[in-house]
Design a protein around this motif. Structure first.
Motif, PDB file in Angstrom:
ATOM      1  N   VAL A  91       0.859  -1.186   0.000  1.00 44.41           N
ATOM      2  CA  VAL A  91       0.000   0.000   0.000  1.00 44.41           C
ATOM      3  C   VAL A  91       0.890   1.230   0.000  1.00 44.41           C
ATOM      4  CG1 VAL A  91      -1.743   1.312   1.250  1.00 44.41           C
ATOM      5  CG2 VAL A  91      -1.827  -1.195   1.252  1.00 44.41           C
ATOM      6  N   VAL A 107      -8.349   2.739  -6.038  1.00 48.55           N
ATOM      7  CA  VAL A 107      -7.216   2.618  -5.123  1.00 48.55           C
ATOM      8  C   VAL A 107      -6.289   1.450  -5.456  1.00 48.55           C
ATOM      9  CG1 VAL A 107      -8.387   3.730  -3.183  1.00 48.55           C
ATOM     10  CG2 VAL A 107      -8.659   1.261  -3.530  1.00 48.55           C
ATOM     11  N   ARG A 108      -6.614   0.677  -6.491  1.00 46.96           N
ATOM     12  CA  ARG A 108      -5.797  -0.485  -6.854  1.00 46.96           C
ATOM     13  C   ARG A 108      -5.133  -0.247  -8.206  1.00 46.96           C
ATOM     14  NH1 ARG A 108      -7.894  -6.784  -6.265  1.00 46.96           N
ATOM     15  NH2 ARG A 108      -5.811  -7.687  -5.923  1.00 46.96           N
ATOM     16  N   TRP A 137      -1.365  -0.928  -4.304  1.00 46.31           N
ATOM     17  CA  TRP A 137      -2.511  -0.112  -3.906  1.00 46.31           C
ATOM     18  C   TRP A 137      -2.059   1.309  -3.614  1.00 46.31           C
ATOM     19  CZ3 TRP A 137      -7.222  -2.930  -3.303  1.00 46.31           C
ATOM     20  CH2 TRP A 137      -7.069  -4.322  -3.360  1.00 46.31           C
ATOM     21  N   LEU A 141      -3.246   5.204  -1.702  1.00 49.99           N
ATOM     22  CA  LEU A 141      -4.163   5.840  -0.755  1.00 49.99           C
ATOM     23  C   LEU A 141      -3.664   7.225  -0.375  1.00 49.99           C
ATOM     24  CD1 LEU A 141      -6.689   5.496   1.051  1.00 49.99           C
ATOM     25  CD2 LEU A 141      -5.179   4.596   2.828  1.00 49.99           C
ATOM     26  N   CYS A 166      -7.491   9.074  -6.437  1.00 50.27           N
ATOM     27  CA  CYS A 166      -7.742   7.801  -5.745  1.00 50.27           C
ATOM     28  C   CYS A 166      -8.747   7.973  -4.598  1.00 50.27           C
ATOM     29  CB  CYS A 166      -6.447   7.167  -5.242  1.00 50.27           C
ATOM     30  SG  CYS A 166      -5.481   8.152  -4.103  1.00 50.27           S
ATOM     31  N   LEU A 186     -10.273   0.192   0.768  1.00 53.40           N
ATOM     32  CA  LEU A 186      -9.005  -0.439   0.402  1.00 53.40           C
ATOM     33  C   LEU A 186      -8.705  -1.612   1.333  1.00 53.40           C
ATOM     34  CD1 LEU A 186      -5.720   1.472  -0.502  1.00 53.40           C
ATOM     35  CD2 LEU A 186      -5.694  -0.704   0.692  1.00 53.40           C
TER      36      LEU A 186
END
Length: 373
Positions: A138, A327-328, A336, A338, A344, A361
């Motif tokens: 992430v 978000v991916r 990912w 964020l 996003c 997420l």
């Protein structure tokens, strides 16, 4: 503290986005362990030496655009302050306490240099503290570490001090100096207001005349309008978004400087000179320093080796099932994003706005991990 050899999830960045994600992940984990599933191995890698994310690097007089009760991450309300809008130090205290309360495994200072595909199907993170294998990554690195310098004619010839927003610390460091602040947004307005009365001369220049929002409009309204815009566009409808409201939130310092007549933006200089600038009308003015409040870009240089598709200055992303937030990664399902702004998640670069994308997420990522298992 040594890094583990491998984890299920590595989060890059330890600021507000990482904390919002960590909170929702902990909630999901409690449900999983209640069903007898093993706990997830999660580590947060933060380049800062202390909690608080980029807020600890900002100038002390910077203030939020919303009251404390409307500036909270999921899991805990931000405590109130004696001021209408909290300052940067108050945000750092709040984020530090949030991290402690929810017990995230944060390793710091650890800087990630690169990501590459691993042989076992995950991703390999190379850091200044070793190598780490992660099934999923992430990215919550924000933008503070990647300043944007606008192309300004002659700036390279200017012999005075050139600062960016992220370099600015306080008005006292420019006491009695002749200062030009460049930029049309909130940072430029707050810095110019901060300098008034301390610097000898303060000029404010922008590409177009900045519009002050009405005094009763702050971050609460901006978030509501941003959310409405995303919903409208998802339904195929047009929406002007927050840009239709104005450019600058009238926090106390800005409101005071505006009302006293000292906060008036003028057109950009035609060019910089070694001693200052030449204005469009041909006149010249001497300056000792320039503060470039020209913005930031997503701090994602560590992803350049993955061969991702980039659109509009950021990697292409898609929304996981059941979520409106892209978000991916559109290229690599192990990756990912964020907290970088509207690309996003509406207002996801704000404290109050990151909560919903973080929740979606976390839900989608755990679902992906379970499906892989």
């Amino acid at each position: 503290m040594d890094l583990p050899a491998s984890v299920d999830v590595a989060v890059i960045g330890g600021g507000q986005s990482a904390l919002a994600f960590g909170y929702h992940l902990r909630r999901i984990e409690r449900g999983r362990t209640a069903r007898g599933l093993p706990p997830l191995r999660v580590v947060v890698l933060d380049a800062h030496p202390a909690p608080g994310g980029a807020w600890q690097d900002m100038w002390p007089t910077l203030h939020l655009f919303s009251p404390a009760e409307h500036s909270s991450l999921p899991g805990r309300l931000m405590p109130g302050t004696s001021e209408e809008y909290p300052d940067a130090a108050h945000v750092v205290e709040y984020l530090t306490d949030h991290e402690r309360r929810f017990g995230l495994d944060v390793r710091r200072p650890v800087r990630v240099f690169s990501l590459t595909a691993g042989r076992a199907g995950g991703l390999v993170l190379r850091t200044d503290d070793g190598v780490l294998d992660a099934r999923h990554v992430v990215n919550a690195t924000g933008t503070w570490d990647r300043r944007f310098i606008a192309s300004l004619p002659g700036l390279g010839t200017f012999r005075g001090q050139v600062l960016h927003t992220r370099d600015y610390r306080d008005a006292e460091s420019l006491e009695d100096a002749r200062v030009l602040v460049v930029g049309g947004g909130n940072s430029a307005a707050q810095i110019a207001a901060d300098l008034l009365g301390t610097a000898a001369v303060v000029r404010w220049a922008a590409r177009r005349p900045p519009q002050f929002l009405p005094d009763d409009v702050d971050g609460r309204t901006l978030f509501e309008v941003a959310s409405q815009a995303v919903a409208a566009r998802a339904a195929g409808e047009e929406h002007a978004g927050v840009g239709s409201l104005g450019d600058v939130v009238a926090v106390a310092s800005v409101r005071r400087a505006r009302d006293e007549g000292g906060l008036v933006a003028r057109a950009m200089p035609a060019r910089f000179t070694p001693d200052g600038v030449q204005w469009p009308d041909g006149s010249t003015e001497r300056f000792d320093a320039v503060v470039l409040a020209t913005g930031f870009r997503p701090a994602l240089d560590h992803l350049r080796g993955l061969g991702l598709t980039w659109r509009g200055g950021h990697p292409a992303a898609s929304a996981p099932p059941g979520s409106p937030f892209p978000v991916r990664s559109a290229d690599d399902p192990r990756l990912w994003f964020l907290g970088y702004g509207d690309w996003c998640g509406a207002a996801s670069a704000t404290l109050v706005g990151v909560g919903r994308p973080a929740r979606d997420l976390a839900t989608a990522l755990v679902t992906a991990l379970d499906e892989e298992a």
